[in-house]
Design a protein around this motif. Structure first.
Motif, PDB file in Angstrom:
ATOM      1  N   LYS A 170      -3.067  -6.227   5.009  1.00 25.42           N
ATOM      2  CA  LYS A 170      -1.692  -6.020   4.533  1.00 25.42           C
ATOM      3  C   LYS A 170      -0.725  -5.634   5.648  1.00 25.42           C
ATOM      4  O   LYS A 170       0.237  -4.900   5.410  1.00 25.42           O
ATOM      5  CB  LYS A 170      -1.655  -4.991   3.411  1.00 25.42           C
ATOM      6  CG  LYS A 170      -2.444  -5.444   2.178  1.00 25.42           C
ATOM      7  CD  LYS A 170      -2.206  -4.563   0.980  1.00 25.42           C
ATOM      8  CE  LYS A 170      -2.951  -5.108  -0.235  1.00 25.42           C
ATOM      9  NZ  LYS A 170      -2.719  -4.304  -1.449  1.00 25.42           N
ATOM     10  N   LEU A 222      -1.436  -3.850   8.371  1.00 26.57           N
ATOM     11  CA  LEU A 222      -1.726  -2.566   9.014  1.00 26.57           C
ATOM     12  C   LEU A 222      -2.103  -2.747  10.482  1.00 26.57           C
ATOM     13  O   LEU A 222      -1.836  -1.878  11.310  1.00 26.57           O
ATOM     14  CB  LEU A 222      -2.847  -1.855   8.256  1.00 26.57           C
ATOM     15  CG  LEU A 222      -3.146  -0.406   8.635  1.00 26.57           C
ATOM     16  CD1 LEU A 222      -1.894   0.456   8.529  1.00 26.57           C
ATOM     17  CD2 LEU A 222      -4.243   0.158   7.749  1.00 26.57           C
ATOM     18  N   ASN A 265       3.192   2.800  10.272  1.00 27.01           N
ATOM     19  CA  ASN A 265       3.021   1.706  11.215  1.00 27.01           C
ATOM     20  C   ASN A 265       4.367   1.354  11.850  1.00 27.01           C
ATOM     21  O   ASN A 265       5.373   1.244  11.156  1.00 27.01           O
ATOM     22  CB  ASN A 265       2.431   0.494  10.484  1.00 27.01           C
ATOM     23  CG  ASN A 265       2.119  -0.665  11.391  1.00 27.01           C
ATOM     24  OD1 ASN A 265       3.019  -1.294  11.922  1.00 27.01           O
ATOM     25  ND2 ASN A 265       0.834  -0.966  11.552  1.00 27.01           N
ATOM     26  N   GLY A 323       5.062  -2.371  10.619  1.00 30.56           N
ATOM     27  CA  GLY A 323       4.522  -2.722   9.306  1.00 30.56           C
ATOM     28  C   GLY A 323       4.976  -1.809   8.195  1.00 30.56           C
ATOM     29  O   GLY A 323       4.908  -2.159   7.026  1.00 30.56           O
ATOM     30  N   PHE A 355       2.144   2.866   4.439  1.00 27.59           N
ATOM     31  CA  PHE A 355       0.979   2.453   3.669  1.00 27.59           C
ATOM     32  C   PHE A 355       0.399   3.661   2.927  1.00 27.59           C
ATOM     33  O   PHE A 355       0.422   4.780   3.434  1.00 27.59           O
ATOM     34  CB  PHE A 355      -0.104   1.884   4.584  1.00 27.59           C
ATOM     35  CG  PHE A 355       0.275   0.598   5.275  1.00 27.59           C
ATOM     36  CD1 PHE A 355      -0.234  -0.618   4.851  1.00 27.59           C
ATOM     37  CD2 PHE A 355       1.147   0.612   6.362  1.00 27.59           C
ATOM     38  CE1 PHE A 355       0.101  -1.803   5.491  1.00 27.59           C
ATOM     39  CE2 PHE A 355       1.499  -0.565   7.001  1.00 27.59           C
ATOM     40  CZ  PHE A 355       0.977  -1.778   6.565  1.00 27.59           C
ATOM     41  N   ARG A 376      -2.057   0.071  -0.198  1.00 32.07           N
ATOM     42  CA  ARG A 376      -0.749  -0.469  -0.572  1.00 32.07           C
ATOM     43  C   ARG A 376       0.192  -0.434   0.626  1.00 32.07           C
ATOM     44  O   ARG A 376       0.157   0.516   1.411  1.00 32.07           O
ATOM     45  CB  ARG A 376      -0.115   0.346  -1.700  1.00 32.07           C
ATOM     46  CG  ARG A 376      -0.888   0.410  -2.979  1.00 32.07           C
ATOM     47  CD  ARG A 376      -0.220   1.382  -3.952  1.00 32.07           C
ATOM     48  NE  ARG A 376       1.156   1.011  -4.270  1.00 32.07           N
ATOM     49  CZ  ARG A 376       2.020   1.814  -4.922  1.00 32.07           C
ATOM     50  NH1 ARG A 376       1.635   3.044  -5.291  1.00 32.07           N
ATOM     51  NH2 ARG A 376       3.244   1.411  -5.181  1.00 32.07           N
ATOM     52  N   ASN A 377       1.033  -1.440   0.729  1.00 37.15           N
ATOM     53  CA  ASN A 377       2.119  -1.431   1.708  1.00 37.15           C
ATOM     54  C   ASN A 377       3.399  -1.148   0.934  1.00 37.15           C
ATOM     55  O   ASN A 377       3.980  -2.045   0.320  1.00 37.15           O
ATOM     56  CB  ASN A 377       2.204  -2.769   2.437  1.00 37.15           C
ATOM     57  CG  ASN A 377       3.237  -2.753   3.551  1.00 37.15           C
ATOM     58  OD1 ASN A 377       4.277  -2.101   3.436  1.00 37.15           O
ATOM     59  ND2 ASN A 377       2.975  -3.471   4.624  1.00 37.15           N
ATOM     60  N   THR A 419       6.321  -0.322   2.001  1.00 32.06           N
ATOM     61  CA  THR A 419       7.511  -0.933   2.597  1.00 32.06           C
ATOM     62  C   THR A 419       7.715  -2.340   2.063  1.00 32.06           C
ATOM     63  O   THR A 419       8.835  -2.727   1.689  1.00 32.06           O
ATOM     64  CB  THR A 419       7.382  -0.958   4.127  1.00 32.06           C
ATOM     65  OG1 THR A 419       7.397   0.382   4.608  1.00 32.06           O
ATOM     66  CG2 THR A 419       8.534  -1.716   4.763  1.00 32.06           C
ATOM     67  N   GLU A 420       6.640  -3.112   1.991  1.00 32.05           N
ATOM     68  CA  GLU A 420       6.735  -4.477   1.462  1.00 32.05           C
ATOM     69  C   GLU A 420       7.061  -4.439  -0.028  1.00 32.05           C
ATOM     70  O   GLU A 420       7.900  -5.208  -0.510  1.00 32.05           O
ATOM     71  CB  GLU A 420       5.425  -5.220   1.700  1.00 32.05           C
ATOM     72  CG  GLU A 420       5.103  -5.485   3.163  1.00 32.05           C
ATOM     73  CD  GLU A 420       5.988  -6.560   3.760  1.00 32.05           C
ATOM     74  OE1 GLU A 420       6.627  -7.307   2.988  1.00 32.05           O
ATOM     75  OE2 GLU A 420       6.048  -6.652   4.997  1.00 32.05           O
ATOM     76  N   SER A 462      11.221  -3.972   4.469  1.00 33.65           N
ATOM     77  CA  SER A 462      10.647  -4.398   5.752  1.00 33.65           C
ATOM     78  C   SER A 462      11.727  -4.910   6.696  1.00 33.65           C
ATOM     79  O   SER A 462      12.866  -5.155   6.294  1.00 33.65           O
ATOM     80  CB  SER A 462       9.595  -5.480   5.528  1.00 33.65           C
ATOM     81  OG  SER A 462      10.176  -6.615   4.913  1.00 33.65           O
TER      82      SER A 462
END
Length: 364
Positions: A225, A227, A247, A250, A253, A261-262, A264-265, A270
């Motif tokens: 994802k 990372l 990150n 990235g 997380f 899970r991300n 930010t996305e 992002s």
């Protein structure tokens, strides 16, 4: 049979501090150790030994309640509530950049720089604890963890201090004598952040290989994802035992022990332009440097280009220059023994949040 190599203090101190150059791209670097900070609330002028440099890299409160402030090039300061005491290389510190501060079971303070120089303060004097680094092969037998040990950043692995010995443990085992070892140079496996969680697992954030978990027996890598690739600069465990990873590209997380899970996305925050062109975005949550939690369970996230974010489990709230911060670059967030959060900025000192706005700390 364990094979070791002794590395001299001189070798460590002479190494170039490359570890953070790539990860902290775009961050200003003020290495002027003679900088005089004019701070009116201290009522002291033209006395740099009684002022704290504003280029903050680390904050720590020891068992006696003293605050220790690590800077990017002016050494480390101790504040006991009344007196500010600076420590630099002139006082035995290994490096005037202090990016990490720890305390051992005996009350000794440990400082590390991005040149991997490690110092110890025993309450009276600073000493360099890099005289005899044992470089191991990185085998499963050599990778061990004790309850009271300390971990430090390394070039292609980590340094582990236990029983008055510092061992270098590379992530990739050395398969032959010809293989090049880089304990003190930047690599994809360089470590930028370390956390020992409540279960005794040790987590390492790397330059380009994501997160590594050491459970006392084996190493497990987390790279999915997004990372891996950009550097992981922050690791934090919250009160519910969730793991949070920051990150530099990235984003944010969350790992609950099963799922990664991300955030930010998921939240549409992002900044893909940073990965391709290095362009910052003051409204994104892409370049995360530090993470912590307040008394109410809110997660606070510091970024290098977009100030601070607060996550309550559902919503993300953004705080920046309009909210009292004078810098969008927040290098560290520290929670002291009373539960207060301290926000250390790249070039504008330390701030606290009063519930509405950020105010600069008064050191008096």
């Amino acid at each position: 049979m364990k094979i070791t190599k002794l590395i001299s203090t001189q070798s460590i101190i002479s190494c170039i501090g490359l570890l953070y150059l790539s990860a902290f791209e775009g961050q200003s670097q003020n290495l002027n150790t003679n900088k005089v900070i004019q701070k009116a609330d201290l009522l002291i002028e033209n006395k740099p030994e009684n002022t704290i440099d504003k280029n903050i890299r680390s904050i720590f409160q020891d068992r006696n309640g003293n605050y220790w402030i690590g800077t990017n090039g002016a050494g480390v300061y101790r504040y006991d509530g009344k007196i500010i005491t600076p420590f630099t290389t002139k006082d035995g510190l290994a490096d005037n950049q202090v990016i990490s501060i720890q305390e051992d079971g005996d009350g000794n303070l440990w400082f590390e720089s991005s040149s991997f120089a490690i110092s110890k303060f025993d309450g009276k004097k600073c000493s360099i604890l890099s005289d005899t680094i044992h470089v191991t092969n990185g085998t499963n037998i050599e990778w061990q963890s004790k309850k009271s040990d300390l971990w430090f950043y390394g070039g292609s692995g980590v340094f582990n201090y236990c029983a008055n010995s510092i061992d270098y443990l590379p992530f990739i085992p050395r398969s032959s004598i010809k293989q090049i070892f880089q304990p003190f140079s930047l690599s994809r496996y360089s470590v930028y952040c370390i956390l020992k969680d409540s279960n005794g697992n040790v987590w390492f954030g790397t330059q380009a290989e994501g997160i590594c978990k050491f459970d006392g027996n084996s190493l497990t890598w987390f790279k999915e994802k997004g990372l891996a690739g950009p550097a992981v600069l922050g690791i934090f465990e919250d009160s519910k035992h969730n793991l949070w990873f920051g990150n530099n590209g990235g984003g944010l997380f969350q790992y609950d022990g099963k799922n990664l899970r991300n955030l930010t996305e998921e939240k549409g925050l992002s900044n893909p332009d940073f990965r391709t062109t290095g362009t910052s975005n003051s409204t994104s949550l892409a370049r995360v440097y530090c993470i912590n939690e307040d008394r109410s369970g809110n997660i606070w996230i510091g970024t290098v280009d977009a100030g601070v974010w607060k996550y309550d489990g559902i919503n993300l709230t953004h705080y920046g220059m309009k909210d009292g911060l004078t810098s969008d670059a927040v290098n560290t967030i520290y929670k002291d023994k009373s539960g207060e959060l301290w926000f250390g900025t790249d070039s504008n000192g330390i701030y606290k949040f009063n519930g509405t706005t950020f105010t600069e700390c008064n050191w008096q």
